[in-house]
Design an enzyme around this catalytic site. Structure first.
Site, PDB file in Angstrom:
ATOM      1  N   HIS A 116       0.339  -1.194   0.206  1.00  0.00           N
ATOM      2  CA  HIS A 116       0.216   0.407  -0.405  1.00  0.00           C
ATOM      3  C   HIS A 116       0.860   0.867   0.008  1.00  0.00           C
ATOM      4  O   HIS A 116       0.525   2.349  -1.087  1.00  0.00           O
ATOM      5  CB  HIS A 116      -0.690  -0.472   1.468  1.00  0.00           C
ATOM      6  CG  HIS A 116      -1.333   1.283   1.118  1.00  0.00           C
ATOM      7  ND1 HIS A 116      -3.225   1.282   0.906  1.00  0.00           N
ATOM      8  CD2 HIS A 116      -1.456   2.159   2.078  1.00  0.00           C
ATOM      9  CE1 HIS A 116      -3.372   2.478   1.578  1.00  0.00           C
ATOM     10  NE2 HIS A 116      -2.847   2.960   2.115  1.00  0.00           N
ATOM     11  N   GLU A 117       2.111   1.183   0.663  1.00  0.00           N
ATOM     12  CA  GLU A 117       2.605   2.522   1.018  1.00  0.00           C
ATOM     13  C   GLU A 117       3.573   2.587  -0.441  1.00  0.00           C
ATOM     14  O   GLU A 117       3.636   3.219  -0.602  1.00  0.00           O
ATOM     15  CB  GLU A 117       3.170   2.420   2.383  1.00  0.00           C
ATOM     16  CG  GLU A 117       2.679   2.628   3.277  1.00  0.00           C
ATOM     17  CD  GLU A 117       2.157   3.535   3.253  1.00  0.00           C
ATOM     18  OE1 GLU A 117       2.452   4.607   3.263  1.00  0.00           O
ATOM     19  OE2 GLU A 117       0.775   2.936   3.915  1.00  0.00           O
ATOM     20  N   HIS A 120       1.832   4.333  -2.770  1.00  0.00           N
ATOM     21  CA  HIS A 120       1.718   5.491  -2.482  1.00  0.00           C
ATOM     22  C   HIS A 120       2.347   6.387  -3.620  1.00  0.00           C
ATOM     23  O   HIS A 120       2.722   6.932  -4.276  1.00  0.00           O
ATOM     24  CB  HIS A 120       1.641   6.203  -1.028  1.00  0.00           C
ATOM     25  CG  HIS A 120       0.403   6.210  -0.943  1.00  0.00           C
ATOM     26  ND1 HIS A 120      -1.126   6.745  -1.451  1.00  0.00           N
ATOM     27  CD2 HIS A 120      -0.587   5.382   0.495  1.00  0.00           C
ATOM     28  CE1 HIS A 120      -1.844   6.653  -0.378  1.00  0.00           C
ATOM     29  NE2 HIS A 120      -1.526   6.312   0.661  1.00  0.00           N
ATOM     30  N   GLU A 176      -6.078   7.110  -0.917  1.00  0.00           N
ATOM     31  CA  GLU A 176      -6.018   5.432  -0.451  1.00  0.00           C
ATOM     32  C   GLU A 176      -6.994   4.664  -1.011  1.00  0.00           C
ATOM     33  O   GLU A 176      -6.423   3.718  -0.885  1.00  0.00           O
ATOM     34  CB  GLU A 176      -7.314   6.214   0.553  1.00  0.00           C
ATOM     35  CG  GLU A 176      -6.466   6.367   1.956  1.00  0.00           C
ATOM     36  CD  GLU A 176      -4.288   6.587   2.427  1.00  0.00           C
ATOM     37  OE1 GLU A 176      -4.581   5.341   1.825  1.00  0.00           O
ATOM     38  OE2 GLU A 176      -4.242   7.477   2.436  1.00  0.00           O
TER      39      GLU A 176
HETATM   40 ZN   LIG Z   1      -2.512   5.377   2.373  1.00  0.00          ZN
END
Ligand SMILES: [Zn+2]
Length: 268
Positions: A116-117, A120, A176
């Site tokens: 997830h990071e 981003h 997100e």
């Molecule tokens: Zn996030």
């Protein structure tokens, strides 16, 4: 540390809700991230145990290889904090709290958080937030500096302004959502079971009931897991398979249990 996670971008988002353009080049983004990371290192206790740190780096590297977009110099560090959280800085640095390793029950869950990071960063969410914040908060002088010369000095100026003003990045709900979806793809391409991502959210929900303080930081910077679980479940359920756990992960967990417990994040 609190200064770094305190967010003042609401005004920017209201004023420029559709700003998708980026004034920040990949090179500037990398430099800003490195400066921010130097600041984080001064404030955050890093877990330097080489077995744990090396393990997280190896998971991170596998994921970073699957990320689309610019070839950022990704780095992966462990913060010796017990709260469940992780964060990405512009252009490569990823931090995961030790609390995630304690709460996760298999490797795919930890890989899911890192994925997830990485997403981003790969999706350049920081660059678009920096652009919005620059436009809204820092005024035309600095905007001119950013546009006028692409050299390192302007990037340093932007970074310094962000850090000294206590403004840091908060990703939008759309960011997100995108990081969840892109992260899931990265996780799977790197060979892990996509369900790990959903399971970690379930861990968070359980922890929220048991010990609200341990997940407060996460919820202050991320949308509620409930929405995300529903969305990801359908996606992750399709074409399962991939690694769920490894003996290395369980060995790392056992090793962490023998160490002094992680610290609580300071509250200011
Ligand atoms: Zn996030």
């Amino acid at each position: 540390m609190r200064a770094l996670v305190t967010i003042v971008l609401c005004a920017a988002l209201v004023a420029y809700p559709h700003a998708q353009f980026s004034l920040v080049s990949v090179e500037q983004e990398i430099e800003i991230g490195q400066q921010a990371n130097a600041q984080v290192r001064k404030e955050v206790p890093e877990l330097r145990d080489e077995q744990v740190a090396g393990y997280i780096r190896s998971l991170g590297r596998r994921l970073a290889q699957q990320a689309s977009g610019p070839k950022y110099p990704y780095t992966f560090s462990v913060a010796d904090y017990r709260e469940i959280n992780a964060f990405a800085l512009p252009g490569g640095p990823v931090w995961i709290h030790r609390g995630v390793l304690h709460a996760a029950t298999n490797e795919s869950q930890v890989a899911g958080v890192l994925a997830h990071e990485v997403a981003h960063i790969a999706q350049r969410h920081a660059a678009s937030q920096l652009t919005k914040a620059t436009v809204a908060n820092l005024g035309l002088g600095l905007l001119g500096a950013v546009l006028g010369n692409g050299g390192g000095a302007s990037a340093a100026q932007v970074a310094a302004s962000f850090l000294t003003n206590g403004i840091f990045l908060k990703f939008s709900r759309d960011d997100e959502r995108e990081a969840d979806a892109a992260g899931l793809q990265i996780l799977r391409r790197a060979g892990w079971d996509g369900r790990g991502m959903v399971e970690l959210f379930e861990v968070l929900q359980r922890e929220a009931k048991r010990n609200p303080g341990s997940v407060e930081v996460f919820f202050s910077s991320h949308p509620s897991p409930q929405d995300r679980i529903a969305r990801l479940q359908a996606e992750a359920g399709r074409g399962g398979g991939g690694t769920r756990d490894t003996p290395q992960f369980q060995a790392i967990k056992a090793r962490l249990q023998k160490m002094a417990p992680p610290r609580a994040m300071p509250r200011h």
